[in-house]
Design a protein around this motif. Structure first.
Motif: not given
Ligand code: FAD
Length: 474
Positions: A69-77
């Motif tokens: 599971v890729p993750q950037g800033g984890n601000t996706g809702l």
């Protein structure tokens, strides 16, 4: 496939000594989504600091059929950056892949790695007298890889477009570990399929974006921000048309807000106040910007002309124009704190929809009636990017209702609102993507042809379904 201690040891070795976390407490922030709707589980968070390490990790995972599971800033809702609770997926955070590789004034481009934070990119562009126009409330923590993977929108789409329009090239690690070097930065390249567009908005299901060449624009030193009261959403749309014509395309933001939203923000967010002396039903925050200096284009005059023309037609009832950056920031504060203010009003059921701009008044009437029928006393707070036909149709719970009883109606209410959206040829997800949250809506509203095509693309690129399984397509 289940993940063994041997897999974990090997992946730690590939990622390097600072490139992993396996302590439960330290992993926690990576496993919770901002609205607390998703809480995931994983035995290991990987934090590679180079494209080559990402490629080595994926090659190994592809060989052993281990899901990532890729993750950037984890601000996706929508739960797309959070693993499931199975413990069978590894989380790969791109936050250490954060170099700016090049800023090129002649090409008006910037090449950055996926883990660069959006506001850092904006700041660096501005230092070089350029604008990178993507702007959204989460810009202090979201990352460019996440922005690309969600095809992020925000407040400037009206003028500059969304992420699809702001990128010239990508570097991507494919689900078999191969690296696609697509950072050519060309503005014209008609050599077959435009591969970068496949990965934009794919939410990490087709590969991991490791770097991007972004478009830069001349910095708009001149800016006029106004908050105006309008009698109705139809008047707001008429104002938009007038503003576009008079400004010659200088309108860069056009945001709709209802009275209830202004009340919630001023009630709950400290330091914010309603700048008008009387209450009105609807408000528009509009902004004109220009990179031309004041002697070539007087934006103040442009804004005044827009507002006087609209007032003569009874489209604007009242308004304030920001006199300086501080006042502009305060006006934006009313808009940007709307979601946060709603949290203080109990449960909120959300919709991130888009429909043709001209259909918005009818949509609002139909949706308002539906909400009152389904949950009497529920309080719609429709706000957002009217200039793009994109509204966050959020509904706050009735004041006396139990929060959980209200939230249990989330799915039913979503489906009914989305049926209205469908009637107007709209989209049930304008900005935030599908993630894990909207996969049901996806299979319900997309046609068989669309679903089949997407499945075929996924199967071709990721036959073992190791890249973010369960996101977008179930
Ligand atoms: C307060 C607030 C306001 C917001 N306003 C807006 C708005 O106005 N407009 C808008 O469009 N969105 C908005 N969002 C949603 C969110 O900020 C955007 O979706 C943002 O683009 C996500 O970036 P991120 O780095 O946090 O990605 P994440 O949340 O970490 O990930 C999002 C998705 O992309 C995938 N992903 C992340 N990085 C990569 C990569 N390098 N390669 C492949 N896949 C990857 C993840 O697996 C996940 O599926 C808002 C969110 C908040 C909390």
């Amino acid at each position: 496939m289940s993940i063994t201690p041997q897999h974990i040891d090997k992946l730690k070795e590939i990622s390097g000594s600072k490139g992993w976390i396996d302590d439960q407490q330290a992993m926690q922030p990576f496993l919770i989504e901002p609205r607390d709707k998703y809480l995931g589980k994983t035995p290991l968070v990987l934090l590679p600091d180079s494209t080559e390490k990402v490629a080595e990790i994926i090659t190994y995972c592809a060989h052993h059929k281990i899901a990532l599971v890729p993750q950037g800033g984890n601000t996706g809702l929508v739960g797309g950056s959070i693993p499931t609770t199975s413990g069978n997926e590894l989380l790969i955070s791109l936050r250490r892949l954060n170099l700016v590789r090049e800023t090129n004034a002649h090409n008006q481009t910037m090449t950055v790695e996926a883990g660069c934070i959006l506001s850092d990119i904006q700041d660096l562009a501005q230092k070089n007298d350029f604008l990178f126009p993507l702007s959204l409330a989460a810009e202090g923590s979201c990352m460019i890889g996440g922005n690309l993977s969600t095809n992020a929108g925000g407040v400037n789409v009206l003028h500059y477009g969304n992420m699809r329009n702001l990128v010239l090239g990508l570097e991507v690690v494919l689900p078999n570990g191969e690296i696609w070097h697509g950072l050519n930065g060309l503005r014209k390249d008609n050599t077959g399929y435009d591969l970068k567009q496949l990965f934009i908005g794919a939410e990490g299901t087709l590969g991991i974006i490791t770097a991007a060449t972004l478009k830069l624009f001349p910095f708009p030193h001149e800016k006029q921000t106004a908050l105006v009261a309008v009698p109705s959403p139809q008047a707001a749309i008429d104002l938009l048309t007038i503003a576009r014509t008079i400004s010659g395309g200088c309108i860069t933001a056009f945001e709709l807000m209802p009275r209830i939203g202004i009340e919630m923000v001023t009630r709950h967010m400290s330091g914010l106040r309603d700048p008008m002396t009387a209450p009105y039903n609807w408000y528009v925050l509009l902004e004109c910007t220009s990179s031309l200096s004041r002697d070539l284009l007087d934006l103040e005059q442009v804004m005044e002309r827009i507002l006087t023309t609209a007032m003569e037609k009874d489209l604007v009832l009242d308004g304030v124009i920001a006199k300086n950056q501080n006042e502009s920031t305060n006006l934006w504060g009313l808009r940007e704190n709307l979601s946060e203010a709603q949290r203080h009003e109990g449960g909120s059921i959300k919709h991130d929809i888009s429909i043709p701009i001209s259909a918005i008044p009818e949509f609002l009437t139909d949706a308002g009636k539906l909400v009152e029928n389904m949950i009497p006393g529920a309080r719609p707070v429709p706000f957002g990017h009217l200039g793009d036909g994109n509204l966050h149709y959020n509904i706050s719970q009735p004041i006396e209702m139990d929060r959980q009883v209200f939230l249990d109606k989330w799915h039913d209410l979503n489906r009914n609102i989305h049926n209205i959206v469908e009637k107007f040829n709209g989209s049930f997800s304008a900005e935030h993507g599908i993630g894990r949250m909207k996969t049901d809506e996806m299979s319900h509203y997309k046609t068989k042809v669309e679903m089949d095509l997407m499945r075929q693309i996924k199967k071709t690129l990721d036959p073992d379904n190791i890249m973010n399984p369960g996101v977008i397509l179930t």
